[in-house]
Enzyme design. Structure first.
Site, short mmCIF file in Angstrom:
data_model
loop_
_atom_site.label_atom_id
_atom_site.label_comp_id
_atom_site.label_asym_id
_atom_site.label_seq_id
_atom_site.Cartn_x
_atom_site.Cartn_y
_atom_site.Cartn_z
N THR A 182 45.57 52.92 38.49
CA THR A 182 45.02 52.14 39.60
C THR A 182 44.00 52.93 40.40
OG1 THR A 182 46.96 52.79 40.92
CG2 THR A 182 47.02 50.63 39.85
N ALA A 183 43.58 54.08 39.88
CA ALA A 183 42.60 54.91 40.57
C ALA A 183 41.25 54.82 39.85
CB ALA A 183 43.11 56.36 40.64
N TYR A 184 40.71 55.93 39.41
CA TYR A 184 39.41 55.98 38.74
C TYR A 184 39.39 55.06 37.51
CZ TYR A 184 35.13 58.43 37.10
OH TYR A 184 33.87 58.76 36.69
N ASP A 221 45.56 58.45 49.91
CA ASP A 221 45.95 58.79 48.55
C ASP A 221 45.63 60.25 48.21
OD1 ASP A 221 47.11 56.37 47.74
OD2 ASP A 221 45.15 55.49 47.31
N GLY A 222 44.51 60.76 48.73
CA GLY A 222 44.16 62.16 48.48
C GLY A 222 45.20 63.10 49.06
N ASN A 277 47.21 61.98 38.42
CA ASN A 277 46.41 60.77 38.19
C ASN A 277 45.63 60.82 36.89
OD1 ASN A 277 47.16 59.21 40.32
ND2 ASN A 277 45.24 59.35 41.44
N SER A 282 38.66 51.42 38.25
CA SER A 282 37.25 51.21 38.55
C SER A 282 36.40 51.22 37.29
CB SER A 282 36.74 52.29 39.51
OG SER A 282 37.43 52.24 40.74
#
Length: 286
Positions: A181-183, A69-70, A141, A186
């Site tokens: 759906t990233a940071y 992803d990065g 993002n 979480s």
């Protein structure tokens, strides 16, 4: 038709994946370009074009980001404001933004026939006016803010200059649907389909019993102001897509608003977002 490779060879199997992709593209009659840095790696591949990725971003029809992803995020930044489409091929751990896995490379032939869908992903533009000057950048993002010393911080959030709320938390995230759906996930935020257009605000470990993620219309112009008392000497560090952007001292702020440009992601297998959601988020990470 022209495709460009943007590989991250630090990822396992990325080299083998990139070389196989070259073969599939060549068999489909698709011209392929890659950075001259990798000339020796692809010297045995006929009809390869060696050019800087910035040139390819302007001239290629599609760029294949090969990695995690990065890698896909870094590649996407190069395509902002361009008509070039992006296809992520996962050789990383999660690869939630990828449209293909490394064992699905035969699908690349469909690029030639146009048998794929386009997912328009919105971005966020960020403006900071601080004592150090004015800065601008774009996020695919999220924008994140937190205390420079990892202590709790105070901040205010405004929408169109109206106060939305005063908060105490470890930090705050302003995310696009792609970033949900990233940071943000979480941190307890909701999952948002990437084709939707909105801005998600998620507090990180808020000092509150009732804080919830908030969704704003994509057209809203938001402002986040550091209100941590000067006596505490707490600055807020602002990162954009995981990269340092600026530092906010007391009473300094940033503005977040819908980006001027979308990123065009290719979906070859169809419904790749929900496919990834089921196979990657509902099972242990490989």
């Amino acid at each position: 038709m022209k495709a460009a490779l943007y590989p991250n060879f630090q990822k396992k199997n990325a080299l083998a994946c990139a070389r196989e992709a070259c073969d599939v593209l060549a068999a489909a009659g698709i011209e392929t370009a890659v950075s001259g840095v990798f000339r020796e790696t692809f010297a045995d591949k006929p009809n390869m074009i060696f050019e800087d990725i910035c040139v390819s971003a302007e001239t290629a029809d599609v760029v294949l980001a090969i990695g995690g992803d990065g890698t896909i995020l870094r590649c996407a930044k190069l395509l902002i404001g361009k008509d070039t489409k992006l296809l992520g091929i996962n050789t990383g751990t999660l690869g939630f933004m990828a449209g293909l896995e490394s064992d699905q490379l035969d699908k690349l032939a469909l690029l030639k026939t146009g048998e794929y869908e386009i997912s328009e992903r919105m971005t966020l533009d960020i403006a900071a006016k601080t004592a150090d000057g004015e800065r601008h950048t774009t996020a695919l993002n999220e924008v994140s803010g937190r205390s420079a010393s990892f202590r709790i911080c105070d901040f205010e959030v405004y929408s169109e200059n109206y106060l939305v709320g005063r908060h105490r938390a470890d930090g705050v995230l302003f995310s696009t649907p792609s970033g949900s759906t990233a940071y943000a996930l979480s941190a307890g935020g909701p999952i948002i389909e990437p084709d939707l257009e909105c801005i998600e605000m998620t507090l990180v470990c808020p000092h509150s019993l009732f804080s919830r993620a908030t969704l704003f219309a994509a057209g809203r112009r938001l402002r986040m102001k550091n209100t941590t008392p000067v006596s505490k000497g707490e600055n807020m560090v602002v990162n954009v897509d995981g990269e340092p952007f600026t530092v906010l001292k007391a009473d300094e702020s940033i503005e977040i608003y819908r980006g001027k440009n979308n990123i065009r992601f290719i979906d070859i297998i169809g419904n790749s977002f929900h496919e990834s959601l089921c196979t990657k988020m509902c099972k242990p990470i490989k």
